[in-house]
Write an enzyme that holds these catalytic residues in place. Structure first.
Site, PDB file in Angstrom:
ATOM      1  N   ARG A 190       0.830  -1.220   0.000  1.00  0.00           N
ATOM      2  CA  ARG A 190       0.000   0.000   0.000  1.00  0.00           C
ATOM      3  C   ARG A 190       0.860   1.265   0.000  1.00  0.00           C
ATOM      4  NH1 ARG A 190      -2.763  -3.796  -0.595  1.00  0.00           N
ATOM      5  NH2 ARG A 190      -4.810  -4.226   0.312  1.00  0.00           N
ATOM      6  N   SER A 264     -10.728  -0.440   3.348  1.00  0.00           N
ATOM      7  CA  SER A 264      -9.962  -0.613   4.592  1.00  0.00           C
ATOM      8  C   SER A 264      -9.545   0.753   5.116  1.00  0.00           C
ATOM      9  CB  SER A 264      -8.708  -1.446   4.348  1.00  0.00           C
ATOM     10  OG  SER A 264      -9.079  -2.694   3.824  1.00  0.00           O
ATOM     11  N   GLU A 360      -5.285   4.422   6.307  1.00  0.00           N
ATOM     12  CA  GLU A 360      -4.905   4.170   4.909  1.00  0.00           C
ATOM     13  C   GLU A 360      -5.294   5.305   3.949  1.00  0.00           C
ATOM     14  OE1 GLU A 360      -5.553   0.198   3.050  1.00  0.00           O
ATOM     15  OE2 GLU A 360      -6.438   1.361   1.426  1.00  0.00           O
TER      16      GLU A 360
HETATM   17  C1  LIG Z   1     -15.302  -0.411  -1.017  1.00  0.00           C
HETATM   18  C2  LIG Z   1     -13.830  -0.152  -1.235  1.00  0.00           C
HETATM   19  C3  LIG Z   1     -12.966  -1.225  -1.388  1.00  0.00           C
HETATM   20  C4  LIG Z   1     -11.600  -1.015  -1.593  1.00  0.00           C
HETATM   21  N1  LIG Z   1     -10.791  -2.096  -1.739  1.00  0.00           N
HETATM   22  C5  LIG Z   1      -9.470  -1.917  -1.948  1.00  0.00           C
HETATM   23  C6  LIG Z   1      -8.604  -3.057  -2.113  1.00  0.00           C
HETATM   24  O1  LIG Z   1      -9.040  -4.206  -2.101  1.00  0.00           O
HETATM   25  N2  LIG Z   1      -7.288  -2.823  -2.298  1.00  0.00           N
HETATM   26  C7  LIG Z   1      -6.761  -1.565  -2.360  1.00  0.00           C
HETATM   27  O2  LIG Z   1      -5.545  -1.432  -2.547  1.00  0.00           O
HETATM   28  N3  LIG Z   1      -7.565  -0.468  -2.209  1.00  0.00           N
HETATM   29  C8  LIG Z   1      -8.886  -0.615  -2.010  1.00  0.00           C
HETATM   30  N4  LIG Z   1      -9.701   0.472  -1.849  1.00  0.00           N
HETATM   31  C9  LIG Z   1      -9.112   1.827  -1.905  1.00  0.00           C
HETATM   32  C10 LIG Z   1      -9.251   2.517  -3.296  1.00  0.00           C
HETATM   33  O3  LIG Z   1     -10.176   1.852  -4.089  1.00  0.00           O
HETATM   34  C11 LIG Z   1      -7.918   2.573  -4.047  1.00  0.00           C
HETATM   35  O4  LIG Z   1      -6.946   3.230  -3.273  1.00  0.00           O
HETATM   36  C12 LIG Z   1      -8.036   3.307  -5.388  1.00  0.00           C
HETATM   37  O5  LIG Z   1      -6.854   3.161  -6.122  1.00  0.00           O
HETATM   38  C13 LIG Z   1      -8.374   4.798  -5.237  1.00  0.00           C
HETATM   39  O6  LIG Z   1      -8.729   5.296  -6.503  1.00  0.00           O
HETATM   40  P1  LIG Z   1      -9.471   6.681  -6.672  1.00  0.00           P
HETATM   41  O7  LIG Z   1      -9.500   7.002  -8.131  1.00  0.00           O
HETATM   42  O8  LIG Z   1     -10.772   6.643  -5.984  1.00  0.00           O
HETATM   43  O9  LIG Z   1      -8.456   7.658  -5.929  1.00  0.00           O
HETATM   44  P2  LIG Z   1      -8.828   8.916  -5.026  1.00  0.00           P
HETATM   45  O10 LIG Z   1      -9.481   8.457  -3.774  1.00  0.00           O
HETATM   46  O11 LIG Z   1      -9.544   9.926  -5.845  1.00  0.00           O
HETATM   47  O12 LIG Z   1      -7.386   9.466  -4.674  1.00  0.00           O
HETATM   48  C14 LIG Z   1      -6.571   8.785  -3.750  1.00  0.00           C
HETATM   49  C15 LIG Z   1      -5.221   9.509  -3.671  1.00  0.00           C
HETATM   50  O13 LIG Z   1      -4.535   9.380  -4.912  1.00  0.00           O
HETATM   51  C16 LIG Z   1      -4.275  10.661  -5.481  1.00  0.00           C
HETATM   52  N5  LIG Z   1      -4.503  10.555  -6.920  1.00  0.00           N
HETATM   53  C17 LIG Z   1      -5.642  10.165  -7.528  1.00  0.00           C
HETATM   54  N6  LIG Z   1      -5.467  10.187  -8.866  1.00  0.00           N
HETATM   55  C18 LIG Z   1      -4.198  10.609  -9.084  1.00  0.00           C
HETATM   56  C19 LIG Z   1      -3.417  10.849 -10.257  1.00  0.00           C
HETATM   57  N7  LIG Z   1      -3.910  10.666 -11.465  1.00  0.00           N
HETATM   58  N8  LIG Z   1      -2.157  11.280 -10.106  1.00  0.00           N
HETATM   59  C20 LIG Z   1      -1.628  11.495  -8.864  1.00  0.00           C
HETATM   60  N9  LIG Z   1      -2.310  11.276  -7.727  1.00  0.00           N
HETATM   61  C21 LIG Z   1      -3.575  10.839  -7.842  1.00  0.00           C
HETATM   62  C22 LIG Z   1      -5.251  11.612  -4.828  1.00  0.00           C
HETATM   63  O14 LIG Z   1      -4.735  12.943  -4.838  1.00  0.00           O
HETATM   64  C23 LIG Z   1      -5.371  11.008  -3.447  1.00  0.00           C
HETATM   65  O15 LIG Z   1      -4.292  11.434  -2.630  1.00  0.00           O
HETATM   66  C24 LIG Z   1     -11.079   0.302  -1.647  1.00  0.00           C
HETATM   67  C25 LIG Z   1     -11.957   1.392  -1.504  1.00  0.00           C
HETATM   68  C26 LIG Z   1     -13.320   1.162  -1.304  1.00  0.00           C
HETATM   69  C27 LIG Z   1     -14.256   2.331  -1.178  1.00  0.00           C
END
Ligand SMILES: Cc1cc2nc3c(=O)[nH]c(=O)nc-3n(C[C@H](O)[C@H](O)[C@H](O)COP(=O)(O)OP(=O)(O)OC[C@H]3O[C@@H](n4cnc5c(N)ncnc54)[C@H](O)[C@@H]3O)c2cc1C
Length: 368
Positions: A190, A264, A360
């Site tokens: 992570r 998480s 996280e």
């Molecule tokens: C129900 C649920 C289940 C999940 N299960 C998992 C799992 O099994 N495993 C896991 O690893 N994660 C999991 N996650 C966490 C999440 O899905 C991941 O971290 C995912 O990659 C976040 O994507 P996002 O587009 O929503 O990012 P955001 O939440 O929009 O952004 C997260 C961070 O990344 C940065 N960011 C976003 N896009 C960019 C970009 N293009 N360039 C630079 N920085 C950027 C943002 O500034 C922020 O700091 C889960 C979340 C939920 C709600």
């Protein structure tokens, strides 16, 4: 053309003089955007400005716009890994590009370039349909491709880093492009360089993946093995793995559309071997996962449950009754209330096990 005078909530059109050589498709920038619908925890917050970028040109223009005002730039994907604990004095930028390009392929492998705005789960589905394998275990993880390298998404025994050839970015302060190899991303559990040296310094615009064209599967993860066994599948195909992952996730994890959450909420803590041996003496049934360099990973969900917090609720914030690692906004909770609740859990776990739980999702807008 300069900035059009706009009142809060109105779209304005801006063409920065330096880069607008072609004079086409000026980027849309919206002032004072509400972010409630832009984060899966449904926490209220307001961004000073918001831009939807349909390509690199839009991104550069948006960054120029922010730079001219001394405003920070915050990339946002689907908001599934953020906690908004206050308003954001920033230009929030969302990328909409969802292109997939085949860069090269041989009999046994393929390399793809995928734009940052592509939905992650949709990519997993498309790859499976195209006969490009490896991502099945990461099915149903919410979010965008651009955010996936930030925390090196992982699930069911697989992590993103296994497939990343390169990550394409733009420096936020200069707009200069930079390409990192998978190794240079310093991926870990992570974690990646994007959470350290490059935190808030780059925007990921695309990711190159190397996937298998041979239907190899990773079924090491016990919950996955149990799900496949329950379906009487002994030699699973990638599609079997995909279906098993999807059904296990649907059983275990709350749908953010119904129970707003960020997956998480805490990392699984990693402790020294000596500390793990002490804990095992006191708590013989504590699951321990040995890691490299005499360290041991502990399941945060188990610690939270033992500390008595599974299913506990305070007002609109609570721990999901079926999964101790997931904090839920059951109504109109604020980010501050959620963080306060999380702090109580951290204190309870620290008092009982002398283990620190780290949050996280990335927290924004909280007083430092
Ligand atoms: C129900 C649920 C289940 C999940 N299960 C998992 C799992 O099994 N495993 C896991 O690893 N994660 C999991 N996650 C966490 C999440 O899905 C991941 O971290 C995912 O990659 C976040 O994507 P996002 O587009 O929503 O990012 P955001 O939440 O929009 O952004 C997260 C961070 O990344 C940065 N960011 C976003 N896009 C960019 C970009 N293009 N360039 C630079 N920085 C950027 C943002 O500034 C922020 O700091 C889960 C979340 C939920 C709600």
């Amino acid at each position: 053309m300069g900035v059009t005078k706009a009142s809060p909530g109105f779209w304005i059109w801006w063409k920065p003089p330096a880069r607008d050589c072609c004079g086409r498709s000026p980027v849309q920038i919206r002032l004072t955007e509400q972010l409630l619908d832009s984060n899966t925890l449904r926490l209220p917050a307001q961004a000073e400005a918001f831009a939807s970028a349909h390509g690199e040109r839009d991104l550069l223009r948006a960054m120029d716009w922010a730079r001219a005002r001394g405003l920070a730039v915050m990339p946002l994907g689907q908001g599934s890994n953020v906690v908004f604990a206050g308003d954001l004095q920033a230009l929030v930028v969302r990328q909409c590009n969802a292109d997939i390009q085949v860069l090269a392929q041989q009999e046994s492998w393929v390399t793809l370039r995928v734009s940052a705005g592509h939905d992650w789960h949709a990519l997993v589905c498309r790859c499976l349909d195209m006969g490009f394998f490896g991502l099945e275990n990461l099915a149903l993880i919410p979010g965008t491709v651009g955010a996936a390298p930030i925390q090196n998404i992982g699930a069911y025994g697989v992590e993103l880093e296994q497939f990343v050839e390169a990550v394409h970015c733009l420096y936020i302060d200069t707009g200069e492009p930079v390409v990192l190899t998978g190794k240079e991303c310093e991926f870990a559990y992570r974690n990646s360089i994007f959470k350290h040296e490059l935190r808030d310094r780059v925007i990921v615009t695309a990711v190159d993946f190397r996937l298998s064209r041979e239907p190899l599967c990773n079924v090491q993860y016990p919950a996955l093995q149990r799900a496949l066994a329950a379906r009487h599948i002994t030699t699973p195909s990638p599609r079997d793995v995909f279906s098993a992952v999807v059904s296990v996730r649907r059983e275990r994890l709350p749908d953010p559309a119904q129970y707003p959450n960020a997956g998480s909420f805490f990392h699984n803590p990693v402790v020294t071997g000596a500390q793990a041996r002490d804990l095992a003496e006191q708590w013989p049934d504590m699951p321990l996962y040995p890691q490299a360099h005499d360290t041991v990973k502990l399941p945060a969900a188990w610690l939270i449950e033992r500390a008595g917090w599974k299913g506990r609720r305070d007002g609109d914030v609570g721990v999901y009754p079926e999964h101790a690692l997931v904090l839920v906004n059951f109504g109109a909770a604020s980010g501050a209330a959620l963080l306060e609740f999380a702090r109580h859990i951290q204190q309870a776990v620290a008092a009982m096990f002398k283990v620190q739980l780290n949050i996280e999702p990335r927290v924004y807008g909280a007083p430092v």
